[in-house]
Design a protein around this motif. Structure first.
Motif, PDB file in Angstrom:
ATOM      1  N   PHE A   1      80.034  51.328  35.170  1.00 20.06           N
ATOM      2  CA  PHE A   1      79.593  49.964  34.846  1.00 20.06           C
ATOM      3  C   PHE A   1      79.012  49.903  33.430  1.00 20.06           C
ATOM      4  CE2 PHE A   1      79.321  48.808  39.513  1.00 20.06           C
ATOM      5  CZ  PHE A   1      80.301  47.824  39.443  1.00 20.06           C
ATOM      6  N   SER A   2      78.304  50.945  33.040  1.00 23.68           N
ATOM      7  CA  SER A   2      77.760  50.986  31.688  1.00 23.68           C
ATOM      8  C   SER A   2      78.882  50.952  30.650  1.00 23.68           C
ATOM      9  CB  SER A   2      76.907  52.242  31.502  1.00 23.68           C
ATOM     10  OG  SER A   2      76.468  52.357  30.182  1.00 23.68           O
ATOM     11  N   GLN A   3      79.934  51.693  30.912  1.00 21.82           N
ATOM     12  CA  GLN A   3      81.084  51.689  30.003  1.00 21.82           C
ATOM     13  C   GLN A   3      81.749  50.311  30.003  1.00 21.82           C
ATOM     14  OE1 GLN A   3      80.426  54.538  28.191  1.00 21.82           O
ATOM     15  NE2 GLN A   3      82.605  54.870  28.134  1.00 21.82           N
ATOM     16  N   LYS A   4      81.945  49.751  31.183  1.00 24.31           N
ATOM     17  CA  LYS A   4      82.621  48.458  31.300  1.00 24.31           C
ATOM     18  C   LYS A   4      81.849  47.356  30.573  1.00 24.31           C
ATOM     19  CE  LYS A   4      84.446  45.075  34.534  1.00 24.31           C
ATOM     20  NZ  LYS A   4      84.750  44.755  35.932  1.00 24.31           N
ATOM     21  N   TYR A   5      80.526  47.357  30.734  1.00 25.62           N
ATOM     22  CA  TYR A   5      79.698  46.282  30.186  1.00 25.62           C
ATOM     23  C   TYR A   5      78.920  46.700  28.935  1.00 25.62           C
ATOM     24  CZ  TYR A   5      80.890  43.764  34.398  1.00 25.62           C
ATOM     25  OH  TYR A   5      81.592  43.130  35.397  1.00 25.62           O
ATOM     26  N   HIS A   6      79.324  47.776  28.312  1.00 29.34           N
ATOM     27  CA  HIS A   6      78.733  48.253  27.049  1.00 29.34           C
ATOM     28  C   HIS A   6      77.215  48.363  27.127  1.00 29.34           C
ATOM     29  CE1 HIS A   6      82.660  48.005  25.227  1.00 29.34           C
ATOM     30  NE2 HIS A   6      82.786  46.821  25.804  1.00 29.34           N
ATOM     31  N   GLY A   7      76.731  48.836  28.272  1.00 29.04           N
ATOM     32  CA  GLY A   7      75.307  49.081  28.429  1.00 29.04           C
ATOM     33  C   GLY A   7      74.448  47.839  28.610  1.00 29.04           C
ATOM     34  N   HIS A   8      75.047  46.679  28.672  1.00 28.66           N
ATOM     35  CA  HIS A   8      74.285  45.428  28.774  1.00 28.66           C
ATOM     36  C   HIS A   8      73.587  45.350  30.128  1.00 28.66           C
ATOM     37  CE1 HIS A   8      73.422  41.138  29.003  1.00 28.66           C
ATOM     38  NE2 HIS A   8      73.507  41.124  27.679  1.00 28.66           N
ATOM     39  N   PHE A   9      72.270  45.457  30.107  1.00 30.48           N
ATOM     40  CA  PHE A   9      71.475  45.556  31.327  1.00 30.48           C
ATOM     41  C   PHE A   9      71.786  44.442  32.320  1.00 30.48           C
ATOM     42  CE2 PHE A   9      67.839  44.462  33.934  1.00 30.48           C
ATOM     43  CZ  PHE A   9      67.514  45.679  34.502  1.00 30.48           C
TER      44      PHE A   9
ATOM     45  N   CYS B   1      65.235  63.012  19.497  1.00 33.58           N
ATOM     46  CA  CYS B   1      66.131  62.482  20.504  1.00 33.58           C
ATOM     47  C   CYS B   1      66.331  61.017  20.155  1.00 33.58           C
ATOM     48  CB  CYS B   1      65.553  62.603  21.909  1.00 33.58           C
ATOM     49  SG  CYS B   1      66.725  62.047  23.174  1.00 33.58           S
ATOM     50  N   ILE B   2      67.570  60.622  20.067  1.00 35.27           N
ATOM     51  CA  ILE B   2      67.914  59.228  19.825  1.00 35.27           C
ATOM     52  C   ILE B   2      68.804  58.791  20.973  1.00 35.27           C
ATOM     53  CG2 ILE B   2      69.098  57.599  18.302  1.00 35.27           C
ATOM     54  CD1 ILE B   2      68.338  59.462  15.962  1.00 35.27           C
ATOM     55  N   GLY B   3      68.410  57.701  21.623  1.00 33.12           N
ATOM     56  CA  GLY B   3      69.157  57.197  22.763  1.00 33.12           C
ATOM     57  C   GLY B   3      69.502  55.726  22.594  1.00 33.12           C
ATOM     58  N   VAL B   4      70.606  55.337  23.227  1.00 39.40           N
ATOM     59  CA  VAL B   4      71.073  53.955  23.185  1.00 39.40           C
ATOM     60  C   VAL B   4      71.619  53.569  24.560  1.00 39.40           C
ATOM     61  CG1 VAL B   4      71.630  53.984  20.714  1.00 39.40           C
ATOM     62  CG2 VAL B   4      73.368  54.645  22.374  1.00 39.40           C
ATOM     63  N   GLU B   5      71.789  52.272  24.762  1.00 36.38           N
ATOM     64  CA  GLU B   5      72.350  51.779  26.015  1.00 36.38           C
ATOM     65  C   GLU B   5      73.875  51.737  25.976  1.00 36.38           C
ATOM     66  OE1 GLU B   5      69.531  48.483  27.737  1.00 36.38           O
ATOM     67  OE2 GLU B   5      69.840  48.185  25.589  1.00 36.38           O
ATOM     68  N   ASP B   6      74.431  51.464  24.815  1.00 31.59           N
ATOM     69  CA  ASP B   6      75.876  51.355  24.650  1.00 31.59           C
ATOM     70  C   ASP B   6      76.365  52.598  23.916  1.00 31.59           C
ATOM     71  OD1 ASP B   6      78.529  50.719  24.103  1.00 31.59           O
ATOM     72  OD2 ASP B   6      78.073  48.815  23.121  1.00 31.59           O
ATOM     73  N   GLU B   7      77.159  53.385  24.608  1.00 28.62           N
ATOM     74  CA  GLU B   7      77.618  54.654  24.037  1.00 28.62           C
ATOM     75  C   GLU B   7      78.232  54.485  22.653  1.00 28.62           C
ATOM     76  OE1 GLU B   7      80.252  58.476  25.390  1.00 28.62           O
ATOM     77  OE2 GLU B   7      81.055  56.489  25.814  1.00 28.62           O
ATOM     78  N   SER B   8      78.926  53.387  22.420  1.00 27.00           N
ATOM     79  CA  SER B   8      79.610  53.196  21.142  1.00 27.00           C
ATOM     80  C   SER B   8      78.640  53.028  19.972  1.00 27.00           C
ATOM     81  CB  SER B   8      80.570  52.003  21.210  1.00 27.00           C
ATOM     82  OG  SER B   8      79.860  50.802  21.409  1.00 27.00           O
TER      83      SER B   8
END
Length: 163
Positions: free
Chosen positions: A23-31, A124-131
């Motif tokens: 779902f994260s991939q499908k919706y680009h991490g959009h909560f 450490c750098i983190g994001v919601e959208d892998e791209s």
């Protein structure tokens, strides 16, 4: 005793972590889009899940994982999946959230943790959208040339994606 067919057996092997990553991939991490998909019990086929998982290139932890940084669980709308580069343990000690504007209506949340150790800057750098991850990491490091950052590119090349 009724035997389940192979599709059912395959579905039984899919974990909730894998579903969250899909779902994260499908919706680009959009909560909120992921939350709505979960609330509405949106279905992804096994084939869809597999295709989404094959596209994952970055290390990640889902909110269900024991390794997911506990401070992120305390913020409003924590990422369902955190895609990251670096030392994830730093997020438990020193993590901060920054919102980067994309345009007037959209922003991307990024999560940073830094710690100087023996003359090197661990991070450490983190994001919601892998791209977004490569762009954010590269820009952060380029904008801070006065630090000697730990090089995590080798672990990335080894394919340490958790899903």
């Amino acid at each position: 005793m009724k035997e389940s067919n192979s599709k059912e057996k395959h579905f039984e092997n899919i974990t909730m972590n894998e579903i969250l990553v899909a779902f994260s991939q499908k919706y680009h991490g959009h909560f909120f889009k992921i939350l709505e998909a979960l609330r509405e019990k949106e279905r992804l086929t096994n084939k869809d899940i597999k295709l989404y998982l094959e596209d994952v290139e970055e290390m990640n932890e889902t909110i269900l994982s024991d390794k997911y940084p506990s401070p992120l669980k305390e913020i409003p709308n924590p990422p369902f999946v955190l895609y990251y580069e670096g030392n994830l343990e730093l997020m438990d000690k020193k993590g901060i959230q920054i919102s980067l504007p994309v345009d007037e209506e959209n922003y991307h949340r990024c999560f940073f943790a830094l710690e100087e150790n023996n003359g090197q800057m661990d991070y450490c750098i983190g994001v919601e959208d892998e791209s977004d991850l490569s762009f954010v990491v590269e820009n952060f490091i380029e904008r801070n040339p006065h630090y000697k950052f730990v090089d995590y590119s080798k672990s990335k090349e080894m394919g340490n994606s958790l899903v």
